[in-house]
Design an enzyme around this catalytic site. Structure first.
Site, short mmCIF file in Angstrom:
data_model
loop_
_atom_site.label_atom_id
_atom_site.label_comp_id
_atom_site.label_asym_id
_atom_site.label_seq_id
_atom_site.Cartn_x
_atom_site.Cartn_y
_atom_site.Cartn_z
N HIS A 127 -0.63 5.57 6.98
CA HIS A 127 -0.26 5.62 5.50
C HIS A 127 0.02 7.19 5.15
CE1 HIS A 127 -1.99 1.46 5.37
NE2 HIS A 127 -1.26 1.45 4.30
N SER B 50 0.83 -1.32 -0.04
CA SER B 50 0.12 -0.01 -0.19
C SER B 50 0.66 1.36 0.10
CB SER B 50 -0.87 0.00 1.25
OG SER B 50 0.03 -0.29 2.43
#
Length: 268
Positions: free
Chosen positions: A250, A43
């Site tokens: 993230h 990711s």
């Protein structure tokens, strides 16, 4: 003979003038334009957290703001394949992402290992359970990095080399997540934040070692993210996002463009 030497000198001067006028950037652009580039990984490469996801990528959540896309847009390589996928582990890369690789591939980028080490579970434990449970879970992940992850990294790195024997491979690491002594007044304790940062450093060190042993380039993103960690007041990382839990921890779009992109660009 004198005329030949004069002609050579004149040609040299002309070449120097052309380079001075056009700049080294033009030569570099011509070189990168000829590259066949493949972006692999998890990711952090697909761009989870940056938004603007390509609907065709489905659960892989490939973002148009992810660093591989930004680099390709700026350098116009002759071909670009983007197979990185949210949630990918080393086995997912070898089984599902290597299709575009070939002897013609010139450049490969990859982030992988965090999911194998159970980072998502580490963060869930730290957010929802006690400090002792958090630190214990980080230590479990570090033990996995020491005992099991190196073999898994070896497998994926070897598979890349087999399919793309001529490629330059750039392995990118993960950021430290917290600024210690920063602006956060709630949430995790400082001991938990230090433990999580230590876990990220441990993972990066192991990844860098395996990359070097395969002749690959390791690009640390820690320097680029320094001053932009969670609790810094200018974070390029999502903290816990209860509205979209998958984006937690993230990089934001700024983290991709200001953190990962220049770290990658510096070594290509």
């Amino acid at each position: 003979m004198k005329l030949s030497r004069l002609a050579a000198i004149s040609s040299s001067l002309l070449l120097g003038a052309v380079l001075a006028l056009t700049g080294a950037g033009t030569a570099q652009a011509a070189e990168t334009a000829a590259l066949d580039y493949v972006a692999l990984g998890d990711s952090y490469s697909s761009g989870v957290g940056a938004g603007s996801y390509d609907s065709a990528s489905g659960d892989c959540k490939r973002s148009t703001r992810a660093f591989p896309v930004l680099w390709a847009n700026a350098n116009s390589p002759s071909s670009f394949s983007f197979t990185a996928c949210s949630g990918a582990r080393t086995g997912d890369v070898t089984s599902g992402q290597l299709g575009p690789l070939s002897a013609a591939t010139d450049l490969v980028s990859i982030t992988v290992g965090g999911n194998d080490a159970g980072f998502a579970d580490v963060m869930t434990t730290c957010v929802l359970q006690s400090e002792a449970s958090c630190i214990n879970r980080v230590n479990q992940a570090k033990s996995y990095v020491d005992t099991t992850l190196p073999g898994k990294l070896d497998a994926v790195y070897s598979a890349i080399r087999t399919k793309a024997p001529n490629a330059r491979v750039v392995v990118l690491g993960y950021p430290r997540f917290y600024k210690i002594g920063g602006s956060c007044v709630a949430g995790l304790s400082e001991n938990e934040r230090r433990a999580i940062n230590g876990g990220a450093d441990h993972l990066n060190a192991a990844t860098a070692k395996r990359a070097a042993d395969h002749g690959y380039t390791f690009a640390s993103v820690v320097p680029a993210f320094t001053g932009h960690e969670i609790c810094s007041g200018s974070s390029w990382l999502h903290s816990v996002n209860w509205g979209n839990i998958g984006e937690s921890y993230h990089p934001t779009a700024a983290g991709q463009s200001g953190g990962y992109l220049p770290s990658f660009r510096a070594v290509v």
